[in-house]
Structures are given as structure tokens and as C-alpha cells.
Design an enzyme around this catalytic site. Sequence first.
Site, PDB file in Angstrom:
ATOM      1  N   GLU A  40       0.438 -10.695  15.259  1.00  0.00           N
ATOM      2  CA  GLU A  40      -0.969 -10.984  14.983  1.00  0.00           C
ATOM      3  C   GLU A  40      -1.263 -12.365  15.539  1.00  0.00           C
ATOM      4  O   GLU A  40      -0.651 -13.334  15.116  1.00  0.00           O
ATOM      5  CB  GLU A  40      -1.166 -10.934  13.458  1.00  0.00           C
ATOM      6  CG  GLU A  40      -2.495 -11.443  12.970  1.00  0.00           C
ATOM      7  CD  GLU A  40      -2.505 -11.655  11.435  1.00  0.00           C
ATOM      8  OE1 GLU A  40      -1.791 -10.942  10.693  1.00  0.00           O
ATOM      9  OE2 GLU A  40      -3.231 -12.551  10.991  1.00  0.00           O
ATOM     10  N   ARG A  44      -7.794 -18.707  15.269  1.00  0.00           N
ATOM     11  CA  ARG A  44      -8.001 -20.036  14.681  1.00  0.00           C
ATOM     12  C   ARG A  44      -8.053 -21.109  15.751  1.00  0.00           C
ATOM     13  O   ARG A  44      -8.243 -22.277  15.452  1.00  0.00           O
ATOM     14  CB  ARG A  44      -6.852 -20.376  13.711  1.00  0.00           C
ATOM     15  CG  ARG A  44      -6.803 -19.472  12.513  1.00  0.00           C
ATOM     16  CD  ARG A  44      -5.621 -19.792  11.610  1.00  0.00           C
ATOM     17  NE  ARG A  44      -5.281 -18.617  10.840  1.00  0.00           N
ATOM     18  CZ  ARG A  44      -4.202 -18.501  10.081  1.00  0.00           C
ATOM     19  NH1 ARG A  44      -3.355 -19.491   9.979  1.00  0.00           N
ATOM     20  NH2 ARG A  44      -3.973 -17.384   9.425  1.00  0.00           N
ATOM     21  N   LYS A 128      -4.165  -6.547   3.377  1.00  0.00           N
ATOM     22  CA  LYS A 128      -3.409  -7.790   3.427  1.00  0.00           C
ATOM     23  C   LYS A 128      -3.503  -8.430   2.047  1.00  0.00           C
ATOM     24  O   LYS A 128      -4.559  -8.385   1.413  1.00  0.00           O
ATOM     25  CB  LYS A 128      -4.035  -8.699   4.502  1.00  0.00           C
ATOM     26  CG  LYS A 128      -3.470 -10.092   4.570  1.00  0.00           C
ATOM     27  CD  LYS A 128      -3.930 -10.792   5.854  1.00  0.00           C
ATOM     28  CE  LYS A 128      -3.554 -12.268   5.802  1.00  0.00           C
ATOM     29  NZ  LYS A 128      -3.167 -12.804   7.092  1.00  0.00           N
TER      30      LYS A 128
HETATM   31  C1  3PG Z   1      -1.800 -15.861   7.131  1.00  0.00           C
HETATM   32  O1  3PG Z   1      -2.761 -15.976   7.854  1.00  0.00           O
HETATM   33  O2  3PG Z   1      -1.422 -14.771   6.725  1.00  0.00           O
HETATM   34  C2  3PG Z   1      -1.094 -17.092   6.658  1.00  0.00           C
HETATM   35  O3  3PG Z   1      -1.486 -18.203   7.373  1.00  0.00           O
HETATM   36  C3  3PG Z   1       0.388 -16.952   6.700  1.00  0.00           C
HETATM   37  O4  3PG Z   1       0.900 -17.791   5.738  1.00  0.00           O
HETATM   38  P1  3PG Z   1       2.273 -18.586   5.966  1.00  0.00           P
HETATM   39  O5  3PG Z   1       1.960 -19.652   6.990  1.00  0.00           O
HETATM   40  O6  3PG Z   1       2.609 -19.187   4.612  1.00  0.00           O
HETATM   41  O7  3PG Z   1       3.287 -17.631   6.449  1.00  0.00           O
END
Ligand code: 3PG
Length: 214
Positions: A40, A44, A128
Site C-alpha cells: 500500500e 501522504r 482496516k
Molecule cells: C497506517 O497507515 O496504517 C499506519 O500508518 C501504520 O501504522 P504503523 O506505522 O504503526 O505501522
Amino acid sequence: MDFFDKVNQAGTVPVVVIDSAECAVPTAQALIRGGISFMEITLRTSCALEAIRLVKENVPEMTVGAGTVISEEQAQAAVAAGASFIVSPGFFPEVVDHCIKSNVPVIPGCVTPTEIISAINKGIKIVKFFPADVYGGIKTIKELSGVFRDIKFLPTGGINASNMAEYISEPSIIAVGGSWVCPSKMIAAHDYDGIELKAKEATDIIKTLKENAA
Ligand code: 3PG
């Protein structure tokens, strides 16, 4: 193989933040070498759509999707760039409707019963669960799955190599996601061997769990 089976088989969905488009293809190739063929790329950064396009065009073994999609326009642009699926941190009906209309798999973020019901009513099968560690992690997912038996969860947020096995062992969890497999710092440092190793570590954990379950 349909999208549901692909996510199930992947087990791990790296959440990738690309700050420079030139890093997109080597990052995807490193993940592939480490056994991960699902990623994914989050919207951002300003080069995220370009990164998706480059991976789609140059790394055919990779199923690349767009993450952090928070508007219908972004969903449209991501699909135009080549995203094979859309992930959103929240449940935003316009994003979900656009994906359904365009026949593109979508994983909306849902952490409350109300959000999950909204997703079910749109025919969504995978949600999610973000940020997983903050919203009660496996404990909350177990409670929710007791009620919403046909929904599968893709938790992200605070997941890493040391706790992923615990998450994956919960039957309602279809796969885990996160940035630990492919940290921005490693991408920025062009540490593709390091990313390959992290991907391999996650792949081995999934493999062991599947072997033990068989
Ligand atoms: C996401 O978008 O799912 C999160 O930024 C992932 O979180 P993590 O950086 O704690 O893995």
C-alpha cells in the site's frame, strides 16, 4: 484469485510512505525479493501517485494499492495511476461508493460497531482497523468479530515483527499491515537489502503460522 484471497495469502500488507518517486521501484523489488507481493503506497506525499504508477508499470509481480485515501478525487486519481485497491484510514462513504462503482476493491477504516455496520451495508468484506494498538488491539477485534462474523480485519498501527504472529493467529484477522516492514528511514537511506530482510522476516513468520495451522 479474487482480492479477498490475495489479501489472505499475502498475510502482510506493508504501509509504504515514498518521499521520492525514484525509490518506488527498488522498494517494491526489495519487497518482492523478501516474499511480499502486496503493498500500500500512502497518498501522504506529493510523489505518491507517481510512485504507484512506476510500481504498476515496472514491477508486474507486485499488487500495488493506494492508502490514506480520504476523498473521492484521490480514489479516482489513485485508480488512474494504477492502484489495484484502495485503503482509507476511515469510513468515508464517497470513497467507498466510488470504488464500488468503479469495481475497485476498497478497505475502509472501521473501529466502531457503527462504522462496521456501514461497511457491511455497502457489501464490504475487509475493514482496516487503525490505529489497532490504540483501539484495543486483538481484544477489541475479538469482541467485534463475535458480533460481525463475516467481517475480516486488517489491523495496522503498532504492529511489528514481534507481535504480528499474535494478531495473525486470530481467525477474524485476514492480514496485518504496517510500516515496520518498509520504514521511511530505510527507504530514504536506499537500504533495499534491509527492506528485503524485514520482508523476509515477516514472510517467514506467516509461513510458519500457516504450516503450524495445516
Ligand atoms: C497506517 O497507515 O496504517 C499506519 O500508518 C501504520 O501504522 P504503523 O506505522 O504503526 O505501522
